[in-house]
Structure formats: C-alpha cells, structure tokens
Write a protein that holds these residues in place. Structure first.
Motif, PDB file in Angstrom:
ATOM      1  N   ILE A 166      41.921  53.782  34.013  1.00  0.00           N
ATOM      2  CA  ILE A 166      40.643  53.126  33.780  1.00  0.00           C
ATOM      3  C   ILE A 166      39.515  53.922  34.440  1.00  0.00           C
ATOM      4  O   ILE A 166      39.645  54.405  35.570  1.00  0.00           O
ATOM      5  CB  ILE A 166      40.664  51.669  34.317  1.00  0.00           C
ATOM      6  CG1 ILE A 166      39.357  50.959  34.003  1.00  0.00           C
ATOM      7  CG2 ILE A 166      40.985  51.636  35.802  1.00  0.00           C
ATOM      8  CD1 ILE A 166      39.410  49.470  34.295  1.00  0.00           C
ATOM      9  N   LEU A 167      38.443  54.091  33.695  1.00  0.00           N
ATOM     10  CA  LEU A 167      37.271  54.803  34.229  1.00  0.00           C
ATOM     11  C   LEU A 167      36.473  53.874  35.142  1.00  0.00           C
ATOM     12  O   LEU A 167      36.284  52.694  34.837  1.00  0.00           O
ATOM     13  CB  LEU A 167      36.388  55.280  33.080  1.00  0.00           C
ATOM     14  CG  LEU A 167      36.990  56.366  32.178  1.00  0.00           C
ATOM     15  CD1 LEU A 167      36.067  56.642  30.999  1.00  0.00           C
ATOM     16  CD2 LEU A 167      37.239  57.636  32.971  1.00  0.00           C
ATOM     17  N   LYS A 168      36.018  54.414  36.270  1.00  0.00           N
ATOM     18  CA  LYS A 168      35.270  53.618  37.233  1.00  0.00           C
ATOM     19  C   LYS A 168      33.974  53.079  36.644  1.00  0.00           C
ATOM     20  O   LYS A 168      33.523  51.983  37.009  1.00  0.00           O
ATOM     21  CB  LYS A 168      34.980  54.440  38.493  1.00  0.00           C
ATOM     22  CG  LYS A 168      36.200  54.696  39.342  1.00  0.00           C
ATOM     23  CD  LYS A 168      35.835  55.387  40.649  1.00  0.00           C
ATOM     24  CE  LYS A 168      37.059  55.598  41.525  1.00  0.00           C
ATOM     25  NZ  LYS A 168      36.739  56.257  42.799  1.00  0.00           N
ATOM     26  N   GLU A 169      33.372  53.836  35.716  1.00  0.00           N
ATOM     27  CA  GLU A 169      32.101  53.392  35.138  1.00  0.00           C
ATOM     28  C   GLU A 169      32.271  52.145  34.272  1.00  0.00           C
ATOM     29  O   GLU A 169      31.324  51.398  34.041  1.00  0.00           O
ATOM     30  CB  GLU A 169      31.475  54.517  34.318  1.00  0.00           C
ATOM     31  CG  GLU A 169      32.314  54.940  33.109  1.00  0.00           C
ATOM     32  CD  GLU A 169      31.741  56.157  32.394  1.00  0.00           C
ATOM     33  OE1 GLU A 169      31.789  56.157  31.164  1.00  0.00           O
ATOM     34  OE2 GLU A 169      31.243  57.076  33.089  1.00  0.00           O
ATOM     35  N   SER A 170      33.517  51.916  33.811  1.00  0.00           N
ATOM     36  CA  SER A 170      33.783  50.706  33.009  1.00  0.00           C
ATOM     37  C   SER A 170      34.523  49.632  33.808  1.00  0.00           C
ATOM     38  O   SER A 170      34.970  48.632  33.247  1.00  0.00           O
ATOM     39  CB  SER A 170      34.598  51.077  31.763  1.00  0.00           C
ATOM     40  OG  SER A 170      35.860  51.623  32.136  1.00  0.00           O
ATOM     41  N   LEU A 171      34.672  49.867  35.134  1.00  0.00           N
ATOM     42  CA  LEU A 171      35.399  48.924  35.984  1.00  0.00           C
ATOM     43  C   LEU A 171      34.625  47.613  36.123  1.00  0.00           C
ATOM     44  O   LEU A 171      33.437  47.607  36.443  1.00  0.00           O
ATOM     45  CB  LEU A 171      35.601  49.549  37.374  1.00  0.00           C
ATOM     46  CG  LEU A 171      36.390  48.716  38.386  1.00  0.00           C
ATOM     47  CD1 LEU A 171      37.807  48.477  37.913  1.00  0.00           C
ATOM     48  CD2 LEU A 171      36.388  49.424  39.742  1.00  0.00           C
ATOM     49  N   SER A 172      35.295  46.517  35.856  1.00  0.00           N
ATOM     50  CA  SER A 172      34.699  45.182  35.999  1.00  0.00           C
ATOM     51  C   SER A 172      35.801  44.211  36.392  1.00  0.00           C
ATOM     52  O   SER A 172      37.004  44.529  36.322  1.00  0.00           O
ATOM     53  CB  SER A 172      34.060  44.731  34.683  1.00  0.00           C
ATOM     54  OG  SER A 172      35.065  44.535  33.695  1.00  0.00           O
ATOM     55  N   LEU A 173      35.382  43.016  36.804  1.00  0.00           N
ATOM     56  CA  LEU A 173      36.363  42.006  37.205  1.00  0.00           C
ATOM     57  C   LEU A 173      37.272  41.640  36.041  1.00  0.00           C
ATOM     58  O   LEU A 173      38.495  41.530  36.190  1.00  0.00           O
ATOM     59  CB  LEU A 173      35.642  40.766  37.738  1.00  0.00           C
ATOM     60  CG  LEU A 173      36.549  39.630  38.246  1.00  0.00           C
ATOM     61  CD1 LEU A 173      37.482  40.125  39.350  1.00  0.00           C
ATOM     62  CD2 LEU A 173      35.705  38.465  38.754  1.00  0.00           C
ATOM     63  N   ASP A 174      36.674  41.479  34.838  1.00  0.00           N
ATOM     64  CA  ASP A 174      37.478  41.104  33.664  1.00  0.00           C
ATOM     65  C   ASP A 174      38.479  42.192  33.303  1.00  0.00           C
ATOM     66  O   ASP A 174      39.633  41.897  32.954  1.00  0.00           O
ATOM     67  CB  ASP A 174      36.561  40.821  32.472  1.00  0.00           C
ATOM     68  CG  ASP A 174      35.798  39.506  32.628  1.00  0.00           C
ATOM     69  OD1 ASP A 174      36.256  38.661  33.431  1.00  0.00           O
ATOM     70  OD2 ASP A 174      34.762  39.340  31.966  1.00  0.00           O
ATOM     71  N   SER A 175      38.045  43.457  33.381  1.00  0.00           N
ATOM     72  CA  SER A 175      38.950  44.545  33.031  1.00  0.00           C
ATOM     73  C   SER A 175      40.107  44.628  34.031  1.00  0.00           C
ATOM     74  O   SER A 175      41.255  44.877  33.658  1.00  0.00           O
ATOM     75  CB  SER A 175      38.200  45.880  32.968  1.00  0.00           C
ATOM     76  OG  SER A 175      37.664  46.224  34.242  1.00  0.00           O
ATOM     77  N   MET A 176      39.800  44.394  35.319  1.00  0.00           N
ATOM     78  CA  MET A 176      40.862  44.419  36.328  1.00  0.00           C
ATOM     79  C   MET A 176      41.842  43.263  36.136  1.00  0.00           C
ATOM     80  O   MET A 176      43.063  43.430  36.254  1.00  0.00           O
ATOM     81  CB  MET A 176      40.258  44.344  37.734  1.00  0.00           C
ATOM     82  CG  MET A 176      39.741  45.683  38.263  1.00  0.00           C
ATOM     83  SD  MET A 176      40.978  47.022  38.196  1.00  0.00           S
ATOM     84  CE  MET A 176      42.282  46.332  39.197  1.00  0.00           C
ATOM     85  N   LYS A 177      41.314  42.077  35.810  1.00  0.00           N
ATOM     86  CA  LYS A 177      42.198  40.929  35.557  1.00  0.00           C
ATOM     87  C   LYS A 177      43.137  41.219  34.396  1.00  0.00           C
ATOM     88  O   LYS A 177      44.334  40.933  34.444  1.00  0.00           O
ATOM     89  CB  LYS A 177      41.369  39.686  35.242  1.00  0.00           C
ATOM     90  CG  LYS A 177      40.752  39.008  36.460  1.00  0.00           C
ATOM     91  CD  LYS A 177      40.039  37.728  36.022  1.00  0.00           C
ATOM     92  CE  LYS A 177      39.473  36.965  37.195  1.00  0.00           C
ATOM     93  NZ  LYS A 177      38.796  35.721  36.766  1.00  0.00           N
ATOM     94  N   ASP A 178      42.576  41.818  33.351  1.00  0.00           N
ATOM     95  CA  ASP A 178      43.374  42.132  32.168  1.00  0.00           C
ATOM     96  C   ASP A 178      44.504  43.108  32.516  1.00  0.00           C
ATOM     97  O   ASP A 178      45.657  42.930  32.115  1.00  0.00           O
ATOM     98  CB  ASP A 178      42.463  42.718  31.085  1.00  0.00           C
ATOM     99  CG  ASP A 178      43.222  43.002  29.795  1.00  0.00           C
ATOM    100  OD1 ASP A 178      43.845  42.050  29.274  1.00  0.00           O
ATOM    101  OD2 ASP A 178      43.205  44.159  29.344  1.00  0.00           O
ATOM    102  N   ILE A 179      44.170  44.152  33.274  1.00  0.00           N
ATOM    103  CA  ILE A 179      45.164  45.152  33.668  1.00  0.00           C
ATOM    104  C   ILE A 179      46.239  44.519  34.551  1.00  0.00           C
ATOM    105  O   ILE A 179      47.444  44.722  34.343  1.00  0.00           O
ATOM    106  CB  ILE A 179      44.488  46.331  34.408  1.00  0.00           C
ATOM    107  CG1 ILE A 179      43.652  47.149  33.426  1.00  0.00           C
ATOM    108  CG2 ILE A 179      45.514  47.210  35.102  1.00  0.00           C
ATOM    109  CD1 ILE A 179      42.801  48.209  34.092  1.00  0.00           C
ATOM    110  N   LEU A 180      45.824  43.740  35.540  1.00  0.00           N
ATOM    111  CA  LEU A 180      46.777  43.142  36.464  1.00  0.00           C
ATOM    112  C   LEU A 180      47.720  42.160  35.771  1.00  0.00           C
ATOM    113  O   LEU A 180      48.912  42.073  36.101  1.00  0.00           O
ATOM    114  CB  LEU A 180      46.037  42.441  37.602  1.00  0.00           C
ATOM    115  CG  LEU A 180      45.313  43.378  38.588  1.00  0.00           C
ATOM    116  CD1 LEU A 180      44.413  42.587  39.519  1.00  0.00           C
ATOM    117  CD2 LEU A 180      46.319  44.201  39.387  1.00  0.00           C
TER     118      LEU A 180
END
Length: 528
Positions: free
Chosen positions: A103-117
């Motif tokens: 994942i690119l840091k510039e697109s890092l968000s809470l929703d994206s992290m939840k999805d990955i986890l």
C-alpha cells in the motif's frame, strides 16, 4: 487475538497506525512499534508476531531485506508493506516474498487499513483452520499406526510363532532395519502407577500421555520401535548387530536412562525398565516378551525405579507360604480398630519390615493385603466404603512394596476414624445392620419400609430411631451413600451418566443428575 508489529522510520506514520487503528476490534493486539528494523528483529527473537507492517525505504536495513532476514529464520509471519514508491520492481519483489499487501503511504487511510487487516485476519484464520485439520489427520494416522502396532504385539503374544520372514516383513514395515540381524526387547513399567492415575485422572489419560511422550523421545533414535501394551507398561524393540566394537546393551541402557529422566522431569512419572536378551529370530522375541511381562517380581522390592538386564536379575523371592502368618497379622489389625490411640503406623511398618525381610512372592503379598482389608470390613461390621473388586484391581497393579505399604496405611487410618465415628454415633446393632444393608445394596432401590421389615421393627419407630442415633434420616443416608459411590463409578472411562444411574438403582437419569448436583454442586458430566 493475533499479534501485530509496526516497523517504520517515519514517526508520524507510526503514531497514526498506533493510535487511530482499532486493533482489538479487528482481532489484533499491538505487540510493538519500531523505527529501526534491527530493533524489530531483536524483538522477533523473543516472540514471532502473526503480522508485521513495515516500510520499504528505511535506512541501514530496508524493508525488503528486513523481510528476507526474518524469513531466513523460518518465521511464519505475514507482511504488509508501506511504501512511498509506486514502482513495479518494488511490488514485484514484494510478491516474490509472499507479502500479503502493498500500500502506498499517499493513499493510506483508516478505511484502507481496516480493509487490509480484515483480509489478513481472514487469511490467518483460514490457515490456522487448515493446520488444525492437517494436525488432526496426522494425529488420527499416528493413532491408527500405534493401534496397529499394539494389535500386532498382542497377536504375537497370543498366537503361534510366525515364520521369521513374515515377522520381519511386519517389523520392516514399522521402520525397523531387519538386515541388522539381531533384536533386543525391553519392557518398561510405571513404578508408582496409582500416583500416575491420580495425577492424570484416568488410566486412559496416562496411556495417552505415555504413548505420545515415548514416540517424541524416540523420534531421533534409529532402529528402536515403541509398542504400547497397557496404561502401565510398554515395550521397546531394538534392531542391532552382534559385534565387539560396540555393545548394543549400552545403547539400550542409555535410551532407558534418557526415558527415565524425561518421564521424571516432565511427567512426574517414574519408570522401571527390564532389558531382555539379544535374540536373532521371531521365536526368541516371542519367548522373551511374556517373560518380560511377568517381571513385576523383579521390581517389587526395589527402593525406586530401576534399569535391570534380564541376565542380571537378583535371587528369586522367598518360597515360604505367607498365609501361615495370616491369623497373627489379622489380629494385630483388628486390635487397631478396637483399641483407642493405637499406633497404626508402627504396626504397618512392622508388618512390611517382615514382608521385605522374607521377600515373599509379590502376587501372594498383594492377595494377603487384600484379604486383610476385606476381612476387617466383614468381621468388624464397620461401614466404610469398600469396593472390593476395584481395590483388588488397584492392588494387583502395584509394582512396588512401597505402594502397597502406603495403600494399607491409608486404608487403616480411614477405617479407624470411621469405626470411631460409628462408635460415637450409636452402639445400637440395628443402626449398624441397617447401614451394612445399604452398603451391600447400593445397586438397587432401597426403601425405609423394606429395611424396617428386615430388622423386624415398626416403620415409624425405626425412622425415629435412625434420625435420633445418626442425626440424619434413613433416606438421606441412602442417597448420600449412593452419591459417594457415583463419584467413583463416574471415573470409569466406560461409564456414562445413564449407566451409572442404572447401576445405582435410578431408572430416571434426570432425577439422578438432580440429586448429584444437590450433593456436590455440579452435574455428573461436569464432574467427569
């Protein structure tokens, strides 16, 4: 909860991930956050996290090198990469390393992290379920193999000798190198078996633990097979060459020592070992196995667990008939129940000093002790719980005189205390006879009417008399005795709750369960 570790030299990114991601809600526990990959590696030496989220572009040790170093150590961790680089070769290397996500840091968000986890968590769940399934299949396969080996052993003991060719084929199938030409059988027996049952609750559990432990201890040993025989004993069979350069017996002594020490240290179980004679054929193996099985006599008078070679067995036991001394020692124990403040320990000590000085046949000693205990109950009419078949079984399994001494001392202490309690409660023969009748008929329904009739007493009078003399009514006593016996019966691995209820005269299983719970605060199933 799965363990997760964060590794990134960007402190702001670490703070974002640490504080804003709801780790617990997503099934993770934060195990640490590091700005240096070397610090993270040191931590991984103490604990291996289930997931590591790491940056690629870190100084000293970059993220991809960090992952490679951990994977070289056989770590089963999953990885998610954070990167400032949207370049194909980084993503390509990440895929080659089996990274879960990129994942690119510039697109890092809470929703994206939840999805990955959530995706990673589901993958870990699936892998763990698969591993459990594989482990279960392996366990079943191993149990089937052990069951086949045990069956083979019992068939060998009970059947005519197989031709060597057939026997060798079977041993070779189990992993023994029969081309070595010679074999040494070994019999191992638990030294204080009753202690092992108390520690692990049942014979089946002892057998299960012993089988798994021996198999694990012998995993690296070449040409040594384990054969389970019972909860109390097992066999080893070693294939070896007959040569002067090395002594095969030394190897078996070394293995026996290793087993003894491991059993004592990890299981708190002591094991005695009898090493058989070297033989070159199936007839020799078959001849020695039953001989080794009767080796309890060789262990009975030992002061502790031993390792003995069959050709070094000490002199045979005394051949005098121990029962010619029965009346003398029966009278001594009888007096302990009648006299106040009798020295129980001294009498028992004297009895076993006599036994050990004469070294009587162990099976006769066990029968002698069992008869002493049985006669004490029958002659003196004290109402102690005494399941004679169970006691006979327990005594028969005792391999050492010290076990028998401890058992008889405990029995006599309980008998004296119980006899004193009865004496204090009542001198009336009607009460003693009623309680004896209950003990002998716990397997059936017992009513107040039948016992009063048996004693030739008026029903109301007997009911009042029993309550006055003992402090409880008769039916309460019957129920209490049945529940005490139920506790013992429920420990048998083949006894279901329904079977125990029927064994105690209860046609209604639910009523039996209710009574048991009232007496002990938990259901029969919970107690089992």
């Amino acid at each position: 909860m799965y363990q997760v570790m964060l590794v990134d030299d960007d402190v702001m990114v670490l703070n974002f991930l640490e504080k804003l991601v709801p780790w617990n809600e997503l099934g993770f526990e934060l195990a640490g956050a590091y700005t240096n990959a070397h610090d993270a590696i040191r931590k991984c030496g103490e604990m291996i996290p289930d997931l590591i989220i790491t940056d690629i572009g870190m100084p000293v040790l970059d993220g991809l090198s960090f992952i490679k170093q951990l994977q070289a150590g056989a770590a089963k961790t999953r990885f998610v990469i954070l990167s400032c680089h949207d370049e194909f070769h980084f993503a390509q290397q990440a895929v080659q390393l089996g990274v879960q996500d990129y994942i690119l840091k510039e697109s890092l968000s809470l929703d994206s992290m939840k999805d990955i986890l959530e995706r990673v968590r589901d993958k870990i769940d699936d892998d763990r379920h698969l591993k459990l399934h594989v482990d279960r299949l392996n366990y079943q396969a191993n149990r089937s193999r052990e069951a086949l080996k045990e069956k083979w052993l019992r068939n060998l003991l009970s059947s005519p000798v197989l031709e060597d060719t057939t026997l060798y084929e079977q041993l070779q199938e189990y992993g023994l190198d029969i081309t070595l030409g010679h074999f040494i059988p070994v019999c191992c027996r638990i030294h204080r078996f009753e202690d092992a049952i108390v520690r692990y609750n049942s014979e089946d559990m002892v057998k299960f633990i012993v089988e798994n432990t021996v198999e694990e201890l012998l995993r690296e040993e070449q040409n040594v097979l384990f054969f389970s025989y019972s909860a109390q004993e097992f066999f080893l069979l070693s294939a070896c060459r007959k040569e002067l350069i090395s002594n095969p017996y030394d190897k078996m002594v070394q293995i026996s020592n290793h087993l003894q020490k491991a059993f004592t240290k990890y299981l708190k179980i002591e094991v005695s070992v009898l090493i058989g004679e070297m033989t070159s054929g199936g007839e020799g193996i078959k001849r020695q196995l039953p001989k080794l099985l009767t080796s309890a006599d060789d262990f009975f008078y030992s002061s502790g667990p031993v390792i003995v070679k069959s050709f070094e067995i000490p002199p045979k036991v005394h051949q005098e008939d121990i029962f010619i001394h029965y009346s003398e020692y029966s009278e001594r124990l009888n007096h302990l129940l009648i006299e106040e403040n009798g020295d129980i320990e001294s009498v028992i000590k004297s009895f076993f000093e006599f036994i050990e000085s004469r070294r009587f046949q162990p099976s006769n000693v066990k029968q002698f002790v069992w008869k002493l205990a049985l006669d004490l109950q029958l002659k003196l009419k004290f109402s102690i719980y005494f399941d004679k078949e169970k006691v006979q079984h327990d005594i028969a399994q005792m391999l050492n005189v010290s076990e028998l001494r401890a058992w008889l001392l405990k029995f006599m202490n309980e008998a004296v205390i119980h006899a004193e309690q009865i004496s204090k409660k009542s001198k009336k023969s009607e009460i003693i006879d009623a309680q004896k009748y209950v003990q002998l008929n716990l397997h059936r329904k017992i009513t107040l009417e039948e016992v009063a009739d048996r004693l030739h007493l008026n029903l109301s009078y007997f009911s009042r008399l029993y309550k006055k003399e003992t402090g409880e009514n008769f039916i309460e006593h019957v129920t209490r005795m049945k529940m005490e016996k139920a506790k013992v019966l429920l420990l048998h691995p083949d006894h279901t709750v329904e079977k125990v209820a029927l064994m105690l005269g209860y046609d209604n299983k639910s009523y039996f369960v209710k009574l048991f719970k009232q007496h002990f605060g938990l259901s029969p199933s919970q107690y089992m």
